[in-house]
Scaffold this motif. Structure first.
Motif: not given
Length: 324
Positions: A193-218
Motif C-alpha cells: 500500500p504505497v501512496k504516490m501522493d505521499t512520496l511526491i510530498q516527501m520529494m518536495g520537502k527541501v526546506e533547510g537544504y541547498r538545492v542543486e539543479k545540474p543541467v545535462l545538455v544533449k
C-alpha cells in the motif's frame, strides 16, 4: 557452476552470431515481460548488493499509478541518502551536507535497469537458458541464465517472480561463469500500500537544504569532435551529454559523457580537459562487475567505465579519437 563450459567454447571475437527468429522472440518476450513488471508493480522491499567484497543495502518503496512511476530509495549502509524518482525526475537528499540534487534523467526503465534497448539484437549476442525455480525473499522465482555468445561481454543469471516477472535477484557472471556481483531482495512485499501522493510530498520537502539543479545538455559525440575508429561489436551509441561548464571554464571544454549499450551491458566514455594536478597516470581498475580505464589523450583526460570485460573496455579506450 561453470555455465560457459556447459555450452562449449565461444568465439573470442565479437562477431554477432545471428539469432533465429524464434530465439530472438523468446529472449525479447522474456526481457519485455521483466521490463514491464518493473514499471507496473507496486512493492516495498530491502535490496542488498554484494560487489568487490563490499556489501550495501537499501529500502525501496515503488508505486505505479495511471502510467506514472514513483520510487523512494533509502540507503541503509554508508552515507545517508534518500533518492526519489518520479518518472524521469530524480531528487537526491544528502543530509550530511544539507544538499538536494534535482535532475532529469532519460528513463531506461525503473529498477532494475537491465533492459537498455529493444532493437531485437540482444539475441545475436546472448543465449537464454532456464535454470529452474528458487525461492527469493519469500516468493517463487524462475531462474534464467543469459549467456554471452562471445568473450566481449559478461553473462547474467536472473531470478524473476513467477506470476508477474519482477526481477528479485540478479547476478553478473564473468567469462568463466563466476559471480562478480549480486543484487537481490532480502525481503519483499508485493502489492504494497504505497501512496504516490505521499512520496511526491516527501520529494518536495527541501526546506533547510541547498538545492542543486545540474543541467545535462544533449549533444552528439560527432558534434563535439569525437569518434570511435572502429565500432565495438554489439554496442550502439545510446546518448551523449555535456555537463554545464564551471564559471571559469573555457567554452567547448565542458565534461562529456558518451553512453553505449548492447541491450544489457552499458559502457560510458567520460571526456574532460586534462589537469596535471588532478589526473594521475593511466590506470585500470576492477571492482566487482565494474571495470574502469583512465588515460590521457592529447589535452584530454579519458575515463571509460562499464560492466564488461576489461578487454572490451580497452577497445573503447584505444578506439577513441579526437578530430582536430
Amino acid at each position: 557452476m561453470n555455465y560457459v563450459a556447459a555450452e562449449g567454447a565461444r568465439p573470442a571475437s565479437g562477431t554477432a552470431v545471428p539469432a533465429s527468429a524464434a530465439e530472438s522472440k523468446s529472449i525479447n518476450d522474456w526481457l519485455m515481460r521483466m521490463h514491464e513488471a518493473s514499471k507496473k508493480q507496486s512493492y516495498i522491499g530491502t535490496f542488498v548488493v554484494s560487489s568487490g567484497g563490499a556489501m550495501s543495502s537499501a529500502k525501496i518503496w515503488h508505486v505505479c499509478e495511471a502510467g506514472q512511476q514513483m520510487e523512494r530509495v533509502e540507503t541503509l549502509t554508508g552515507a545517508p541518502r534518500s533518492i526519489f524518482r518520479h518518472n524521469d525526475q530524480v531528487v537526491t537528499f544528502m543530509p550530511d551536507h544539507k544538499v538536494v540534487r534535482s535532475e532529469k534523467r532519460e528513463s531506461l526503465g525503473m529498477f532494475p535497469e537491465l533492459l537498455q534497448s529493444t532493437d531485437g539484437r540482444i539475441a545475436d549476442f546472448y543465449k537464454v537458458r532456464p535454470e529452474g525455480v528458487e525461492r527469493v525473499a519469500g516468493v517463487e522465482a524462475d531462474i534464467i541464465a543469459l549467456m554471452p555468445k562471445d568473450n566481449m561481454r559478461f553473462g547474467y543469471r536472473v531470478w524473476t517472480e513467477q506470476k508477474r516477472g519482477l526481477v528479485v535477484k540478479l547476478q553478473t557472471l564473468d567469462v568463466d561463469g563466476k559471480v562478480l556481483e549480486q543484487a537481490a531482495f532480502s525481503e519483499l512485499q508485493l502489492d504494497a500500500p504505497v501512496k504516490m501522493d505521499t512520496l511526491i510530498q516527501m520529494m518536495g520537502k527541501v526546506e533547510g537544504y541547498r538545492v542543486e539543479k545540474p543541467v545535462l545538455v544533449k549533444t552528439t559525440a560527432s558534434a563535439e569532435g569525437w569518434l570511435l575508429k572502429a565500432p565495438v561489436p554489439g554496442f550502439k551509441a545510446m546518448s551523449c551529454y555535456k555537463r554545464p561548464a564551471a564559471a571559469n571554464a573555457v567554452a567547448g571544454e565542458e565534461p562529456l559523457q558518451w553512453i553505449f549499450s548492447d541491450g544489457l551491458a552499458s559502457v560510458s566514455i567520460f571526456v574532460e580537459p586534462y589537469d596535471r594536478q588532478r589526473h594521475d597516470k593511466a590506470s585500470s581498475l576492477s571492482l566487482g562487475a565494474t571495470q574502469t580505464i583512465t588515460r590521457q589523450l592529447d589535452s584530454y583526460w579519458i575515463t571509460v567505465m562499464g560492466e564488461v570485460p576489461m578487454a572490451t573496455l580497452q577497445l573503447f579506450a584505444n578506439g577513441l579519437e579526437h578530430k582536430k
